[in-house]
Design a protein around this motif. Structure first.
Motif, PDB file in Angstrom:
ATOM      1  N   ILE A   1       0.978  -1.051   0.033  1.00 22.75           N
ATOM      2  CA  ILE A   1      -0.110   0.115   0.063  1.00 22.75           C
ATOM      3  C   ILE A   1       0.902   1.103   0.057  1.00 22.75           C
ATOM      4  O   ILE A   1       1.972   1.321   0.777  1.00 22.75           O
ATOM      5  CB  ILE A   1      -0.845  -0.166   1.187  1.00 22.75           C
ATOM      6  N   TYR A   2       0.564   2.359  -0.727  1.00 23.61           N
ATOM      7  CA  TYR A   2       1.169   3.543  -0.722  1.00 23.61           C
ATOM      8  C   TYR A   2       0.429   4.631  -0.681  1.00 23.61           C
ATOM      9  O   TYR A   2      -0.826   4.656  -1.032  1.00 23.61           O
ATOM     10  CB  TYR A   2       1.967   3.614  -2.060  1.00 23.61           C
ATOM     11  N   GLN A   3       0.862   6.013  -0.424  1.00 21.15           N
ATOM     12  CA  GLN A   3       0.212   6.913  -0.386  1.00 21.15           C
ATOM     13  C   GLN A   3       0.542   7.931  -1.773  1.00 21.15           C
ATOM     14  O   GLN A   3       1.555   8.197  -1.942  1.00 21.15           O
ATOM     15  CB  GLN A   3       0.604   7.999   0.946  1.00 21.15           C
ATOM     16  N   PRO A   4      -0.509   8.007  -2.429  1.00 25.13           N
ATOM     17  CA  PRO A   4      -0.432   8.913  -3.719  1.00 25.13           C
ATOM     18  C   PRO A   4       0.141  10.309  -3.793  1.00 25.13           C
ATOM     19  O   PRO A   4       0.811  10.728  -4.755  1.00 25.13           O
ATOM     20  CB  PRO A   4      -1.546   8.503  -4.484  1.00 25.13           C
ATOM     21  N   GLY A   5      -0.135  10.864  -2.624  1.00 20.71           N
ATOM     22  CA  GLY A   5       0.314  12.399  -2.512  1.00 20.71           C
ATOM     23  C   GLY A   5       1.659  12.800  -2.338  1.00 20.71           C
ATOM     24  O   GLY A   5       2.009  13.911  -2.730  1.00 20.71           O
TER      25      GLY A   5
END
Length: 328
Positions: free
Chosen positions: A175-179
């Motif tokens: 899981i990653y944070q796109p921002g």
């Protein structure tokens, strides 16, 4: 059409005077102008905040509720694992805890009646503490059968399918944070002295046709012993089209100088031969061979020989080639 036209051009071995009237061709007048001197480096986009969720108990995957590309919120249920063995271990630990607790209380009573020593009471207390710790650990293991999202973000990859056997340490989701994205580039160690004064860079995304200015640059303090390259992290501003794993090219700005340049798209190449179409004063098209330097600025190539200030260079060589061939 492009490959046919270019093959015909270079088959003439750069015989310089394919002549005809130029019809509304896009041209630029080349002259020395200030450009940024850069160190280009290939890089890969990666997420600043990314995590891999792994299994902590052994069991078969019973249910999958998230997939690649899905946005999840912290605490969302992603997967359930059959952890009946962990449940049985938790019940066994609970039983041992109850026995140890009763034994400790009994020893306390016997100590007050002076039937057992203090050492026996201490031993019973130690057994009770161990049983309590074992019960807590077993209960935690049982709770690990439900896999929840540790952060809010996007599922980059799901590593297992329903029915697969999960073991402790098995990766389940990434899981990653796109921002918050960055690119990591590899710089040869002989380039590191020039990198010490670098404070700005531009990041090129060839597939997207976009350039963005870096928001921060960090040269990591170590060099890989096997490849002799250093890693440089370049922070990116918000770019919705960029995703982890995408190729990018970083241009580290080391200074400015006056250079004679042409756009990269105006150059025809065959092997080591490079040329451009030049429009003469009488509207003829002449194929001019060049000696090129390094890439500078934003999508420009330095010209070391073959052009002079004031020359008109056609920026659409394919259209120029079609005109030349149709005029024969």
């Amino acid at each position: 059409m492009k490959s046919i036209a270019r093959s015909l051009i270079f088959a003439l071995a750069l015989v310089s005077t394919a002549i005809m009237a130029a019809d509304a061709l896009p041209v630029i007048i080349v002259k020395p102008h200030p450009v940024d001197l850069t160190i280009p480096a290939e890089s890969v986009v990666e997420a600043v905040q990314q995590t891999t969720v792994g299994a902590q108990v052994a069991g078969r995957v019973l249910e999958v509720r998230a997939d690649s590309g899905q946005r999840v919120t912290k605490g969302d249920l992603l997967m359930r694992i059959d952890a009946r063995e962990a449940g049985e271990a938790a019940r066994a630990a609970e039983a041992q805890y109850k026995v140890a607790k009763l034994n400790y209380e009994r020893h306390q009573q016997l100590k007050e009646q002076k039937f057992v020593s203090q050492a026996a009471v201490d031993k019973a207390r130690a057994d009770f503490d161990a049983a309590a710790a074992n019960r807590s650990a077993a209960g935690a293991s049982q709770s690990h059968a439900s896999i929840v999202a540790p952060m809010t973000g996007i599922v980059a990859r799901r590593h297992v399918e329903a029915g697969d056997m999960a073991m402790p340490g098995t990766p389940l989701f990434t899981i990653y944070q796109p921002g918050s994205l960055r690119v990591t580039a590899s710089i040869p160690q002989h380039r590191l002295p020039a990198m010490r004064g670098v404070s700005s860079a531009r990041v090129e995304f060839p597939e997207l046709g976009k350039w963005v200015d870096a928001s921060a640059i960090q040269v990591l303090p170590t060099v890989d012993a096997a490849t002799h390259v250093a890693q440089v992290r370049v922070s990116l501003p918000g770019l919705a089209e960029a995703v982890p794993g995408m190729f990018a090219r970083v241009h580290f700005v080391t200074g400015r100088a006056d250079k004679l340049t042409v756009p990269a798209g105006a150059i025809l190449r065959r092997g080591e031969v490079a040329a451009v179409y030049v429009q003469t004063a009488d509207q003829r098209l002449v194929l001019r061979q060049l000696r090129l330097g390094e890439a500078v600025g934003q999508g420009e190539i330095e010209v070391l020989a073959g052009l002079a200030a004031g020359d008109k260079v056609v920026t659409d060589p394919v259209k120029a080639a079609i005109q030349v061939q149709s005029g024969k």
